[in-house]
Design an enzyme around this catalytic site. Structure first.
Site, short mmCIF file in Angstrom:
data_model
loop_
_atom_site.label_atom_id
_atom_site.label_comp_id
_atom_site.label_asym_id
_atom_site.label_seq_id
_atom_site.Cartn_x
_atom_site.Cartn_y
_atom_site.Cartn_z
N ARG A 62 17.14 -2.66 -8.03
CA ARG A 62 17.06 -3.97 -7.40
C ARG A 62 17.36 -5.12 -8.37
NH1 ARG A 62 11.27 -2.53 -4.87
NH2 ARG A 62 11.43 -0.88 -6.46
N GLN A 102 13.04 11.67 -19.02
CA GLN A 102 13.16 12.15 -17.64
C GLN A 102 14.66 12.14 -17.31
OE1 GLN A 102 11.65 9.47 -14.64
NE2 GLN A 102 11.27 11.11 -13.17
N ALA A 151 33.10 -42.63 -52.75
CA ALA A 151 33.44 -42.34 -51.35
C ALA A 151 34.90 -41.91 -51.25
CB ALA A 151 33.22 -43.59 -50.51
C1 UD1 Z 1 5.33 1.81 -7.48
C2 UD1 Z 1 4.35 2.58 -6.60
C3 UD1 Z 1 3.74 1.62 -5.58
C4 UD1 Z 1 3.05 0.50 -6.31
C5 UD1 Z 1 4.01 -0.20 -7.31
C6 UD1 Z 1 3.25 -1.14 -8.19
C7 UD1 Z 1 5.23 4.85 -6.45
C8 UD1 Z 1 5.94 5.82 -5.58
N1 UD1 Z 1 5.05 3.63 -5.93
O1 UD1 Z 1 6.36 1.32 -6.64
O2 UD1 Z 1 2.81 2.29 -4.78
O3 UD1 Z 1 2.57 -0.44 -5.38
O4 UD1 Z 1 4.64 0.77 -8.16
O5 UD1 Z 1 4.10 -1.85 -9.03
O6 UD1 Z 1 4.84 5.17 -7.53
N2 UD1 Z 1 9.89 5.24 -12.93
C9 UD1 Z 1 10.17 6.32 -13.71
N3 UD1 Z 1 10.84 7.38 -13.18
C10 UD1 Z 1 11.24 7.41 -11.90
C11 UD1 Z 1 10.95 6.29 -11.08
C12 UD1 Z 1 10.26 5.22 -11.61
O7 UD1 Z 1 9.82 6.35 -14.89
O8 UD1 Z 1 11.87 8.41 -11.51
C13 UD1 Z 1 9.17 4.09 -13.51
C14 UD1 Z 1 9.96 2.78 -13.42
O9 UD1 Z 1 10.72 2.57 -14.59
C15 UD1 Z 1 8.87 1.74 -13.26
C16 UD1 Z 1 7.71 2.51 -12.65
O10 UD1 Z 1 8.00 3.88 -12.79
O11 UD1 Z 1 8.45 1.21 -14.50
C17 UD1 Z 1 7.54 2.18 -11.17
O12 UD1 Z 1 8.75 2.43 -10.50
P1 UD1 Z 1 9.31 1.46 -9.38
O13 UD1 Z 1 10.56 2.02 -8.87
O14 UD1 Z 1 9.30 0.07 -9.84
O15 UD1 Z 1 8.18 1.67 -8.27
P2 UD1 Z 1 7.73 0.63 -7.17
O16 UD1 Z 1 8.68 0.70 -6.04
O17 UD1 Z 1 7.47 -0.66 -7.77
MG MG Z 2 7.97 -1.53 -9.55
#
Ligand code: UD1
Ligand code: MG
Length: 460
Positions: A15, A74, A422
């Site tokens: 996003r 990962q 100068a």
């Molecule tokens: C996540 C939570 C949501 C919570 C929110 C709070 C889940 C499924 N959802 O959503 O319930 O309200 O955070 O901010 O967990 N990341 C990884 N590997 C991945 C995917 C994500 O390391 O495969 C990391 C991202 O870099 C990030 C964090 O996990 O720092 C959260 O991921 P993001 O995609 O932002 O989750 P949200 O949709 O915000």
């Molecule tokens: Mg997030």
């Protein structure tokens, strides 16, 4: 108790619409991930594991100066549940703190409180929640009729009825006993996103009747950065927190809305910071300084009673007490200005030292110069320090007077107390106490202008 911490930072941050990994986007001059690390560090976890993936090398490099961090990669971004599963091998038996790397506003105090509540209540899983209708896209915490946490549903998968009923949102900060990590294997791939959601662990733990709880904390701390708009909003909160801290310590901000002070900057009491100013990196401002509008000061040290006038850029430089810089001055890296010196309008200084009480007030370039004390550099003085290949030094000893519009062709030395007339082009050393003058003698052609006028008329 042994504490391990896992910070999730592998996500792509789709996003953000950016080639840069989300967690490296900067909040007040530092990657947002650093804020999370800084909040966790005082808890002194025995292990601190960062899960990286998208842009792994870039993230690792950006954190290379952080101590005691371990990284796990990962390879496939299969969701937050999968990210934690990959880190499991690194964790110690005991309590595990898991948090998202995209929540820079979380504070050490809130994390400490959560761990305390977790232990006092003998939960196996505790996590942070908040209530704020204005923040979309978070997981919603489901509770049964008795108010017991029964699961989390992501906002995008929630039914309208769930959205209406469950207003408590998931902050993405979890404390768990290592035993809970066994449930990670049981998380199922989400049908629509293809990801393994860490949040599903809540339903699994609850389903087994284990003790768990969500604790609310101020919504602000749990704001995540998912979009550029949120990056701005969060940066602004960090900015306000920093400025309020310096106001509390006796610094005046004329318009705090338009001053940007990075977290590692320090500012002495009684200093006044005008609007549209940027104090960046490791900058240290002394006491009683005035920073006028349009100044950007980066990684520099200013003494006490220094005045930085309008529209001035100062980079990696040092300025002694009582000196004045600007307006419209540029101190490039490695400039060292003494005490009570004056660097004025349209003066550029690079890798030079300027002694106490010396002045370069107008339209000057000093590069690779060593200038003594009480030197007067006239308007339009240029050190010609570069021959196209190499840089050379200009030495101007103490008490020298350089007349306006002088070029000093380096390498060259002007001895102490000497004068340069100068308009001179100085190519040879000037002995102490001498006057150097390289102008040709002036010739006046009497009546020339009238003669020219007559000539032009006769040609018409
Ligand atoms: C996540 C939570 C949501 C919570 C929110 C709070 C889940 C499924 N959802 O959503 O319930 O309200 O955070 O901010 O967990 N990341 C990884 N590997 C991945 C995917 C994500 O390391 O495969 C990391 C991202 O870099 C990030 C964090 O996990 O720092 C959260 O991921 P993001 O995609 O932002 O989750 P949200 O949709 O915000
Ligand atoms: Mg997030």
């Amino acid at each position: 108790m042994s504490l391990s911490a896992v910070i999730l930072a592998a996500g792509k941050g789709r996003r953000m619409k950016s080639a840069l990994p989300k967690v490296l986007h900067e909040v007040m001059g530092r990657p947002m991930l650093r804020y999370t690390i800084d909040a966790v560090r005082p808890l002194k976890p025995q292990k601190m594991v960062v899960v990286i993936g998208n842009g792994a090398e870039a993230v690792r490099n950006r954190l290379s100066d952080e101590d005691h961090l371990s990284f796990v990669v990962q390879e496939k971004l299969l969701g937050t549940g999968n990210a934690v599963a990959i880190a499991v091998g690194e964790l110690l038996e005991g309590v595990v703190l898991v948090l998202n790397g995209d929540c820079p506003l979380i504070t050490t105090k809130t994390l400490k409180d959560l761990i305390k509540k977790h232990q006092r209540s003998r939960n196996v899983l505790s996590f942070l929640s908040f209530i704020d209708d204005s923040m979309p896209g978070y997981g919603r915490i489901l509770r049964d009729e008795r108010g017991r946490v029964s699961g989390i549903v992501e906002d995008k998968h929630a039914t309208p009825a769930e959205r209406k009923k469950f207003k408590e949102l998931n902050g993405g900060v979890y404390v768990m006993e290592t035993g809970v990590l066994n449930y990670l294997d049981r998380i199922k791939k989400n049908g629509s996103s293809g990801e393994y959601y860490l949040t599903d662990i809540v339903g699994l733990v609850s389903g087994e009747g284990k003790k768990l709880e969500a604790y609310t904390c101020p919504a602000e701390e749990l704001r995540g950065v998912n979009t550029r708009k949120e990056l701005y909003e969060i940066s602004n909160i960090v900015r306000e927190r920093i400025i309020e801290k310096w106001m509390d310590r006796g610094v005046t901000f004329i318009d705090p809305e338009t001053s940007f002070v990075h977290p590692s900057v320090s500012i002495g009491a009684e200093s006044v910071v005008y609007p549209n100013t940027y104090l960046e990196g490791s900058t240290e401002i002394g006491k009683n300084c005035i920073i006028y509008p349009g100044a950007r000061i980066q990684d520099s040290v200013l003494g006490n009673n220094v005045v930085v006038k309008d529209n001035t850029l100062i980079e990696e430089s040092r300025i002694g007490d009582e000196s004045a810089i600007g307006p419209f001055a540029h101190l490039r890296p490695k400039s060292v200005i003494g005490r009570n010196a004056k660097i004025g309008n349209f003066v550029e200084i690079k890798k030079s030292s300027i002694g106490d009480g010396s002045k370069a007030s107008h339209l000057t370039y000093l590069g690779d110069a060593v200038v003594g004390s009480d030197v007067n550099i006239g308007a339009g003085t240029i050190t010609c320090n570069y021959d196209g290949k190499n840089k050379f030094t200009t030495v101007i000893e103490s008490g020298v007077f350089i007349g306006s519009d002088t070029q000093l062709v380096a390498p060259v030395t002007v001895g102490s107390g000497a004068y340069v007339a100068a308009g001179s082009t100085i190519t040879k050393n000037v002995p102490s106490g001498a006057l150097a003058i390289t102008r040709i003698k002036q010739k006046n052609l009497e009546g020339w202008a009238n003669k020219r006028k007559l000539k032009v008329k006769s040609e018409k």
